[in-house]
Design an enzyme around this catalytic site. Structure first.
Site, PDB file in Angstrom:
ATOM      1  N   SER A  66       0.817  -1.215   0.000  1.00 30.86           N
ATOM      2  CA  SER A  66       0.000   0.000   0.000  1.00 30.86           C
ATOM      3  C   SER A  66       0.854   1.271   0.000  1.00 30.86           C
ATOM      4  O   SER A  66       1.708   1.426  -0.865  1.00 30.86           O
ATOM      5  CB  SER A  66      -0.974  -0.062   1.179  1.00 30.86           C
ATOM      6  OG  SER A  66      -2.076   0.751   0.906  1.00 30.86           O
TER       7      SER A  66
ATOM      8  N   TRP B  49      -9.963   0.341  -5.067  1.00 26.31           N
ATOM      9  CA  TRP B  49      -9.424   1.676  -4.738  1.00 26.31           C
ATOM     10  C   TRP B  49      -8.008   1.831  -5.309  1.00 26.31           C
ATOM     11  O   TRP B  49      -7.598   2.913  -5.734  1.00 26.31           O
ATOM     12  CB  TRP B  49      -9.444   1.822  -3.221  1.00 26.31           C
ATOM     13  CG  TRP B  49      -9.015   3.126  -2.624  1.00 26.31           C
ATOM     14  CD1 TRP B  49      -8.003   3.297  -1.719  1.00 26.31           C
ATOM     15  CD2 TRP B  49      -9.596   4.420  -2.807  1.00 26.31           C
ATOM     16  NE1 TRP B  49      -7.922   4.616  -1.349  1.00 26.31           N
ATOM     17  CE2 TRP B  49      -8.890   5.336  -2.000  1.00 26.31           C
ATOM     18  CE3 TRP B  49     -10.647   4.899  -3.597  1.00 26.31           C
ATOM     19  CZ2 TRP B  49      -9.196   6.693  -1.946  1.00 26.31           C
ATOM     20  CZ3 TRP B  49     -10.950   6.254  -3.545  1.00 26.31           C
ATOM     21  CH2 TRP B  49     -10.221   7.131  -2.735  1.00 26.31           C
TER      22      TRP B  49
ATOM     23  N   HIS C 143      -7.620  -5.647   0.247  1.00 25.83           N
ATOM     24  CA  HIS C 143      -6.398  -4.864   0.430  1.00 25.83           C
ATOM     25  C   HIS C 143      -5.626  -5.405   1.635  1.00 25.83           C
ATOM     26  O   HIS C 143      -5.954  -5.082   2.780  1.00 25.83           O
ATOM     27  CB  HIS C 143      -6.829  -3.407   0.655  1.00 25.83           C
ATOM     28  CG  HIS C 143      -5.722  -2.421   0.666  1.00 25.83           C
ATOM     29  ND1 HIS C 143      -5.004  -2.092  -0.461  1.00 25.83           N
ATOM     30  CD2 HIS C 143      -5.198  -1.681   1.668  1.00 25.83           C
ATOM     31  CE1 HIS C 143      -4.097  -1.174  -0.154  1.00 25.83           C
ATOM     32  NE2 HIS C 143      -4.183  -0.919   1.144  1.00 25.83           N
TER      33      HIS C 143
END
Ligand code: GTR
Length: 406
Positions: free
Chosen positions: A244, A335, A386
């Protein structure tokens, strides 16, 4: 998740990607020498100037202090906890490194190096790991109380670090807390490593100087400096990995420091592996609004103006060439735009081919659960959200075995 984010492929604006193999005068880059001597330095400089900002060299003084060492995981690993002290401008800061080296190794071991979100004590259940005293982002699930870790913080991110699998595969694992280099909030760069480098009277980085991602990247590079003098580690075989925001950081570390032998980006999304021009999921405007401290100030020029940015993220992937790079996405992590991450890996391919390396061997986003791991650029799309899972680590270890094991 933002309500205004686009998740419709049909609404993606038409865009042209800057060609990594055409220079600013429109000349094709046809030789390895032209790539090495001209085009690569120019692309790197564009990323410094417009996206992440310039990073200074080492601190004027760095010292290493061994805090603790001992046997871990039934003797299969040797654990070391090292505090790196950084001095400059009359300022001092430190970062704590956790290192597990496989004991069965007869030679210095190759290693995975990655920063964590919540400190060394959070990546493992090993009770000997020191509890970090540093500032932490608020997170009740991670046992953070008043911005500090508590006993309940131990091991909260252990599922993201397959440490025993890494050790048993013959690799060392080296990690540190990102906040030791710069706490993850917008404080005008008053804390962390930035003040060590301010000129007299300076209180803010310039518009093309490093932000927080730059400071984390600096930290990874300083840990690699330390690994170069660490007898258990073969610093020529270090894979830098990040998830991330720390995946964005791993990519910038790989781009700015060619000592990293392999680079792994997990779910790094906007400002990481995902093409900005697609405007799918998180956008430049959105990331600059939520995290004004991550990139350099010049990056804000491209809020809602991606097409005018002189670079896009496939060129960042291309800066890893000829070293192996692995881009990983997850099906539910929209996202971060999995397809945009895949396309950046794909469009870095011509640079790898120019350098005699194998680009991605597929040209369409694979189904969830599929791995494309036979080239020097690798990609997988994990089924799920995620996160980092043991399945991800199994794929990265397989790739590392191909590239880093003698
Ligand atoms: C999100 C951010 C992403 C990604 C993520 C993370 O809030 O929008 O770009 O960095 O955080 O780091 O977990």
């Amino acid at each position: 998740m933002a309500v205004d984010a686009n998740y419709d492929e049909g609404l993606i604006p038409s865009y042209d990607l800057p060609d990594p193999l055409v220079d600013s005068e429109g000349q094709p880059v046809q030789s390895v020498e032209m790539w090495r001597q001209q085009r690569r330095p120019h692309i790197l400089q564009l990323f410094e100037e417009h996206v992440y900002g310039r990073i200074p060299g080492p601190a004027s003084q760095t010292t290493a202090e061994i805090l603790e060492e001992g046997a871990a995981f039934d003797g299969r690993a040797h654990r070391q906890q090292i505090r790196l002290h950084f001095h400059g401008n009359g300022e001092h800061t430190h970062a704590d490194i956790l290192l597990y080296a496989p004991t069965r190794a007869t030679n210095p071991a190759p290693a995975f190096l990655g920063l964590s979100f919540f400190g060394n004590h959070a990546v493992t259940d090993d009770p000997a790991v020191l509890l970090s005293c540093a500032w932490m982002r608020p997170d009740a699930n991670s046992g953070i109380v008043d911005h500090r870790a508590s006993a309940a913080s131990r091991g909260v991110n252990a599922s993201r670090w397959s440490i025993e699998r890494i050790i048993d595969s013959g690799y060392a694992l080296v990690t540190a807390y990102c906040g030791d280099f710069d706490p993850d909030f917008d404080d005008g760069y008053a804390n962390g490593v930035h003040p060590l480098f301010f000129h007299p009277g300076q209180i803010q980085p310039a518009a093309n100087d490093w932000g927080t991602i730059g400071a984390w990247t600096w930290g990874l590079r300083r840990i690699l400096d330390f690994l170069e003098i660490c007898p258990q580690i073969d610093a020529t075989r270090v894979a830098v990995m990040g998830h991330s925001r720390l995946g964005k950081t791993a990519l910038w570390a790989g781009a700015t420091d060619e000592r990293f032998a392999m680079v792994i980006s997990n779910d790094s999304g906007c400002g990481g592996a995902a093409l900005s021009r697609r405007r799918f999921g998180e956008t430049i405007a959105r990331i600059n609004r939520t995290f004004p401290h991550w990139f350099c100030n010049n990056f804000r020029v491209y809020d809602d103006a991606e097409q005018t940015c002189p670079v896009d993220q496939h060129q960042l992937i291309a800066l890893m060439a000829p070293r192996p790079v692995y881009v990983a996405s997850a099906t539910e992590d929209r996202w971060a735009d999995p397809k945009g991450e895949f396309l950046a890996a794909l469009h870095a391919g011509p640079v790898y081919e120019l350098l005699g390396k194998q680009a991605l061997t597929i040209d369409r986003l694979p189904e969830g659960g599929k791995v494309c791991n036979d080239g020097d650029i690798a990609y997988h799309l994990r089924v799920g959200g995620h996160d980092v899972t043991d399945w991800d680590w199994q794929q990265w270890l397989y790739a590392a075995d191909r590239h880093l094991q003698a």
